[in-house]
Structures are given as C-alpha cells and as structure tokens.
Motif scaffolding. Structure first.
Motif, PDB file in Angstrom:
ATOM      1  N   ALA A  90       0.854  -1.192   0.000  1.00 26.78           N
ATOM      2  CA  ALA A  90       0.000   0.000   0.000  1.00 26.78           C
ATOM      3  C   ALA A  90       0.890   1.242   0.000  1.00 26.78           C
ATOM      4  O   ALA A  90       2.017   1.202   0.486  1.00 26.78           O
ATOM      5  N   PRO A  91       0.394   2.371  -0.539  1.00 30.16           N
ATOM      6  CA  PRO A  91       1.207   3.590  -0.587  1.00 30.16           C
ATOM      7  C   PRO A  91       1.323   4.327   0.747  1.00 30.16           C
ATOM      8  O   PRO A  91       1.942   5.374   0.824  1.00 30.16           O
ATOM      9  N   PHE A  92       0.713   3.788   1.788  1.00 29.49           N
ATOM     10  CA  PHE A  92       0.765   4.369   3.129  1.00 29.49           C
ATOM     11  C   PHE A  92       0.485   3.256   4.118  1.00 29.49           C
ATOM     12  O   PHE A  92       0.163   2.132   3.735  1.00 29.49           O
ATOM     13  N   GLU A  93       0.603   3.558   5.395  1.00 31.46           N
ATOM     14  CA  GLU A  93       0.356   2.568   6.439  1.00 31.46           C
ATOM     15  C   GLU A  93      -1.111   2.148   6.441  1.00 31.46           C
ATOM     16  O   GLU A  93      -2.010   2.993   6.444  1.00 31.46           O
ATOM     17  N   VAL A  94      -1.360   0.850   6.420  1.00 28.44           N
ATOM     18  CA  VAL A  94      -2.719   0.339   6.555  1.00 28.44           C
ATOM     19  C   VAL A  94      -3.047   0.387   8.044  1.00 28.44           C
ATOM     20  O   VAL A  94      -2.401  -0.288   8.847  1.00 28.44           O
ATOM     21  N   LEU A  95      -4.035   1.204   8.386  1.00 24.88           N
ATOM     22  CA  LEU A  95      -4.362   1.441   9.790  1.00 24.88           C
ATOM     23  C   LEU A  95      -5.255   0.351  10.355  1.00 24.88           C
ATOM     24  O   LEU A  95      -6.039  -0.278   9.633  1.00 24.88           O
ATOM     25  N   GLU A  96      -5.158   0.168  11.678  1.00 24.97           N
ATOM     26  CA  GLU A  96      -6.073  -0.739  12.367  1.00 24.97           C
ATOM     27  C   GLU A  96      -7.455  -0.091  12.394  1.00 24.97           C
ATOM     28  O   GLU A  96      -7.592   1.120  12.560  1.00 24.97           O
ATOM     29  N   ALA A  97      -8.480  -0.901  12.219  1.00 25.93           N
ATOM     30  CA  ALA A  97      -9.858  -0.389  12.191  1.00 25.93           C
ATOM     31  C   ALA A  97     -10.301   0.036  13.588  1.00 25.93           C
ATOM     32  O   ALA A  97     -10.023  -0.664  14.550  1.00 25.93           O
TER      33      ALA A  97
END
Length: 184
Positions: A140-147
């Motif tokens: 991904a182009p950025f951090e995949v955040l926790e929901a």
C-alpha cells in the motif's frame, strides 16, 4: 420497600440491560458516536505526500482494481470491521458524508473481511457507500491502519488527515475542508 432500594434495583436493571440486551448494543454505539472526536487536520508544512498510487484492491463485486484511478482526486479512505463497535458507530457518519460528497470525492471504505458477512452487514444497516476489500499482504502507498482508521488525501496526494480510532466525520469542519479541497 424503601425508595432507595427501588432506585438501586432500577439502576441494576438498567446496567444489566445495557450489557445484555440489544438496547445495550445500540446504547454503546450511541455513546461511541457522542464521544467521537473531530478528525485533526495536519498542518500543510507537516503533510506527507504519497510517492505512488500503486495499490491493488477489490471492489464490491470482488473484482481487482488499481488505486491509481484516484490519482488527482480527493480521496477518503476508512478501514473498518463489521464486528468492531467503534467502526459501527463511525460508519453512520461516513454514510452521511458519502451521501453529500459521492460525486466529488473518491471513497474507499475498506475491510479485510469475507464478502458474505459484509454484504449482510451493509444490508442490515442500510449502508450504500461502496465497499472495498483489502488484499492482505498487498503493498500500500501508506500505512494500513487498524480499524477504525482513516485518511483524507488531497488532489496532490498529500495526506491532509490521518486519524487512528473513531472519528466524527459528519461535521461542518470536515464539510468545509472537503469543499475547499474539491475546489482547488
């Protein structure tokens, strides 16, 4: 019985109802919505810029598509899970935001769940925003955040908001910000 005893019994019943019955579930959702903070806008001098838009996702029909199609557009991204209470509370505000800006902003409401439970959840809650499915392990182009977690990206690829945790997305501050970003 004394008045104090009756009040104590009623209080115990109310507390039990809050934890055991559907009333309690909806009460917790409501409390989460009430206490959700407004997302904080990152100062222009501190904004990170996406280096690329290389990211593969799945749409509601389970077809692959590139995130690159949103390059040059204002983008709202939210990571959510149907089983997380803060996400459920946050999604109503996101639906309201989507209803107003669906023609002006690219919405990516992203989950990593299976399709069947997500479709059931969407139908039950009468959500109409587009569901996007995360491909686990995909770059991904950025951090995949926790929901729940969200990004707001401007037309130049700068991250205007990075919000971790539940937020109130349907407010005048965000509406004014989106109007400004869309008109640039």
């Amino acid at each position: 019985m004394r008045k104090k005893t009756i009040l104590n019994v009623l209080l115990i019943i109310l507390v039990l109802a809050f934890f055991v019955t559907p009333l309690g579930f909806y009460g917790k959702v409501l409390l989460n919505r009430i206490f959700a903070a407004k997302p904080e806008v990152i100062l222009a001098s501190n904004r990170a810029k996406l280096s690329d838009y290389e990211w593969k996702l799945k749409d509601a029909e389970w077809n692959f598509f590139p995130f690159e199609k949103s390059k040059g557009n204002v983008v709202f991204i939210n990571f959510w899970a149907s089983w997380r209470l803060p996400c459920i509370a946050e999604l109503q505000g996101i639906q309201e935001l989507y209803d107003v800006y669906k023609e002006k902003v690219d919405f990516y409401i992203i989950t990593n769940e299976e399709r069947a439970p997500v479709e059931e959840f969407m139908k039950k809650n009468k959500f109409t925003f587009p569901v996007t499915y995360l491909i686990i392990g995909e770059k991904a182009p950025f951090e995949v955040l926790e929901a729940p977690g969200s990004y707001l990206i401007d037309k130049n690829g700068e991250i205007v908001i990075k919000e971790e945790g539940i937020s109130d997305w349907n407010n005048t501050t965000i509406s004014n910000l989106l109007e400004n970003l869309v008109s640039q």
